[in-house]
Motif scaffolding. Sequence first.
Motif, short mmCIF file in Angstrom:
data_model
loop_
_atom_site.label_atom_id
_atom_site.label_comp_id
_atom_site.label_asym_id
_atom_site.label_seq_id
_atom_site.Cartn_x
_atom_site.Cartn_y
_atom_site.Cartn_z
N LEU A 462 0.82 -1.21 0.00
CA LEU A 462 0.00 0.00 0.00
C LEU A 462 0.86 1.26 0.00
N LEU A 463 1.92 1.23 0.81
CA LEU A 463 2.80 2.40 0.89
C LEU A 463 3.45 2.67 -0.45
N VAL A 464 3.94 1.60 -1.09
CA VAL A 464 4.58 1.77 -2.41
C VAL A 464 3.57 2.35 -3.39
N LEU A 465 2.37 1.77 -3.39
CA LEU A 465 1.34 2.25 -4.30
C LEU A 465 1.02 3.72 -4.05
N SER A 466 0.95 4.07 -2.77
CA SER A 466 0.53 5.43 -2.43
C SER A 466 1.51 6.45 -3.01
N GLN A 467 2.78 6.05 -3.11
CA GLN A 467 3.71 7.00 -3.73
C GLN A 467 3.72 6.91 -5.25
N LEU A 468 3.75 5.67 -5.73
CA LEU A 468 3.87 5.47 -7.18
C LEU A 468 2.66 6.00 -7.93
N VAL A 469 1.49 5.62 -7.48
CA VAL A 469 0.28 5.95 -8.24
C VAL A 469 -0.33 7.26 -7.80
N LEU A 470 -0.48 7.41 -6.49
CA LEU A 470 -1.20 8.60 -6.01
C LEU A 470 -0.26 9.72 -5.59
N SER A 471 1.04 9.40 -5.51
CA SER A 471 2.06 10.34 -5.00
C SER A 471 1.57 11.12 -3.78
N MET A 472 1.03 10.34 -2.82
CA MET A 472 0.55 10.94 -1.58
C MET A 472 1.72 11.18 -0.62
N THR A 473 2.71 10.25 -0.65
CA THR A 473 3.81 10.37 0.30
C THR A 473 5.12 10.47 -0.47
N SER A 474 6.14 10.88 0.23
CA SER A 474 7.45 10.96 -0.43
C SER A 474 8.36 9.85 0.04
N PHE A 475 7.96 9.16 1.12
CA PHE A 475 8.85 8.13 1.68
C PHE A 475 8.34 6.72 1.39
N GLY A 476 7.14 6.64 0.76
CA GLY A 476 6.47 5.36 0.57
C GLY A 476 7.35 4.29 -0.04
N ASN A 477 8.10 4.66 -1.07
CA ASN A 477 8.89 3.67 -1.78
C ASN A 477 9.88 2.95 -0.89
N ILE A 478 10.58 3.72 -0.09
CA ILE A 478 11.65 3.13 0.72
C ILE A 478 11.06 2.29 1.85
N VAL A 479 10.19 2.93 2.65
CA VAL A 479 9.61 2.22 3.80
C VAL A 479 8.80 1.02 3.31
N GLY A 480 8.00 1.28 2.28
CA GLY A 480 7.17 0.21 1.75
C GLY A 480 8.01 -0.95 1.24
N GLY A 481 9.09 -0.62 0.52
CA GLY A 481 9.94 -1.66 0.00
C GLY A 481 10.55 -2.50 1.09
N VAL A 482 10.99 -1.85 2.16
CA VAL A 482 11.57 -2.58 3.29
C VAL A 482 10.53 -3.51 3.90
N LEU A 483 9.33 -2.97 4.11
CA LEU A 483 8.26 -3.77 4.69
C LEU A 483 7.92 -4.97 3.81
N LEU A 484 7.85 -4.71 2.50
CA LEU A 484 7.54 -5.79 1.56
C LEU A 484 8.56 -6.91 1.68
N LEU A 485 9.83 -6.51 1.70
CA LEU A 485 10.90 -7.50 1.79
C LEU A 485 10.79 -8.28 3.09
N LEU A 486 10.57 -7.57 4.18
CA LEU A 486 10.44 -8.20 5.48
C LEU A 486 9.29 -9.20 5.47
N GLY A 487 8.16 -8.75 4.94
CA GLY A 487 6.98 -9.62 4.90
C GLY A 487 7.25 -10.88 4.10
N ILE A 488 7.93 -10.70 2.96
CA ILE A 488 8.18 -11.86 2.10
C ILE A 488 9.12 -12.84 2.78
N ILE A 489 10.10 -12.31 3.49
CA ILE A 489 11.02 -13.20 4.20
C ILE A 489 10.27 -13.98 5.28
N LEU A 490 9.44 -13.27 6.02
CA LEU A 490 8.66 -13.93 7.07
C LEU A 490 7.77 -15.02 6.47
N LEU A 491 7.15 -14.65 5.35
CA LEU A 491 6.25 -15.59 4.70
C LEU A 491 7.00 -16.83 4.25
#
Lengths: 599, 77
Positions: A462-491
Amino acid sequence: MIRTQKMNRIRITGPKTNLFKLINELHSMKLIHLIDYKGKEFETGNSFSEAEIVSEKLIKLRSIISQLELNLNSRLIKDIKVCEKRFNEVYLDYIKLTSRISELTEKKNSLIYVKESIEPLYSLNIDSGYFSGYDSITVFKGTVKKPLLEKKISAAVKEFELISSKYNNKQVIALFVPEKSKEKILPLLSEHGFSELNFEQGTDLNQINSELASIEKKLTSFNSDLNELKETEGQFLVDYEFNLEKETEKLEAPLKFAVTENAFIIDGWIPEKDAKAMEEKLKKLTQDKIFIEKLKEEKDAPTAFSHPSLVKPFEFFMNLYSLPKYNEIDPTFLVFITFPLFFGFMLGDVGYGIVTLIAFLFLRRNMKGESKLLLNSLIVASLATILFGFIFGEFFGLEFVEHPLLNRAHDLNTMLLISILVGLIHITLGFVIGFYNVLIQHGLKEAVFEKGSWLIIELGGLLVLSQLVLSMTSFGNIVGGVLLLLGIILLFKGEGVQGLIELPAILSNTLSYARLFAVGLASVQLALIVNDFAAEFFSQGGIFIGVAIFILLLGHFINILLGLIGPFLHSLRLHYVEFFGKFYKGGGKRYLPFGIEKN
Amino acid sequence: MVELNLGLIAIGAGIAIAGTAFAAAIAEKEIGSAAVGAMAEKEELFGKALILTVIPETLVIFGLVVAIMILGLAPAP
């Protein structure tokens, strides 16, 4: 409400002298879910000696019931002693009547057979005496398939006498030929498909007819007697069967128990809220001669719902899918909230809502069991349809509000966005419940790996999308990417490669909620087309107004039918596939207490 | 030329729906017949059979989303 009823496993031990009394009490309490004894330490009990007599009686009773084609609702009889005498009388009457009827029917059939063989010969109009009693003449009497002509016979024999007539499209013949020419005529007869009709001396058609009439009269009188028996005793028979069935249940109950020479052990589940009262009651009944042991066990406990009457209809969807296991969340309440909302969001029309509401209320009157549950839940759904109808401002496709809260025929993008958001919330809810389920079943670590990982992935995405598509945030890509990676590792740690394969599913699952507005869009467009079409005819006036009304009725009828099937199935599917897939295991055993009516 | 572009956009949206609808139909045909076969053996499977049968329906939804995105390309009237 969110969990199934809490169960206690109990074990009742006592001397066999008290067994029947105890079984009787347990049967009328309708509380204990018996567990069959499968161990090897003890033997399983035998059914009581009366069981055989009762089941014999049941067989008799059931044969009468099926013969009489009784289809009545059974009730409980209080005084079972009187029934036995009454049943014996009814049974005797029944046997007497049916044996007389079958005897007469047999006689009737044999008479009909005789009648059918001699009736054609009567059509020849010859006295029956002429058919026999000759020394030098042979008589062939019977029917032929192909018409037999005198010309052909005369070619074979010189002297003959042929009398023929028509009977039921067949030619009946009586052919008199000299004994010595008999051999010559036989091939001709077989060529014409001759079949002999027998005529016994002394049979008289009039006599047979009068006999048949008297048998018919007797048969109708017996049959009306049988019908009377059905009328007067039918209800009793059905009730008695019901009671005997209960009786057998009790008599055969020991088959599930473990026994020793003088004692028994009854094992079963009871709802915790009833445990105490039951224990006291049983102890009092047996004057404290039994021992009730509570086991600290929850494995394989049966599932019993406990819902207020408003939520109860939605148990239908659980019965259809699979019952929740004892130690998982019972999602019926959530289905109760979201199913009508989804359904209403899709159908969303005040007019359609009212029509379906009336139809369901009407259908519900004669329904029982599962179908009643279904209709009750659909009634809630049609109420939601009316509610959404007001939100969309639609009445049979007509937009009766200038600016409704939501205009679903035109605001496609808003509708799509709402649908996806609803999906996101629904799926997240599913993961949260799944987290809780795994937490109580396997602990925190597993829960984080299996379900928490998905929540993290979702958040990251969601964070990545919010920056890429809606450009709501400026940090979404980085934080979102980290979270995504973390989630995938956990999964990956939690579910292995299989989890990774399922990664894209989260996207398709969310998009799948787009059907919420898609189905509704199809429905509203169809309604609009029907209305436009009818309006054309209305504007022409005169006789065309009738045509217009016909088009309106037929069009909306079809659209309502489609509108019922579509939203129902799609709403159901969103629950079963997208929602339940996130947390639900199912496969629970139904709580079926001893003594409860099975339908 | 504007009309031609608009027409092509509409055709594109139509293809998106039609193609996915065909795909879903073919998939559901296979699954549905197998599901009915399974239900003939064991009637309680209805719930599961229904789910499996409707899974490919998502394809049409994708088609619809794509179609809407294509229609979004059309100039405002």
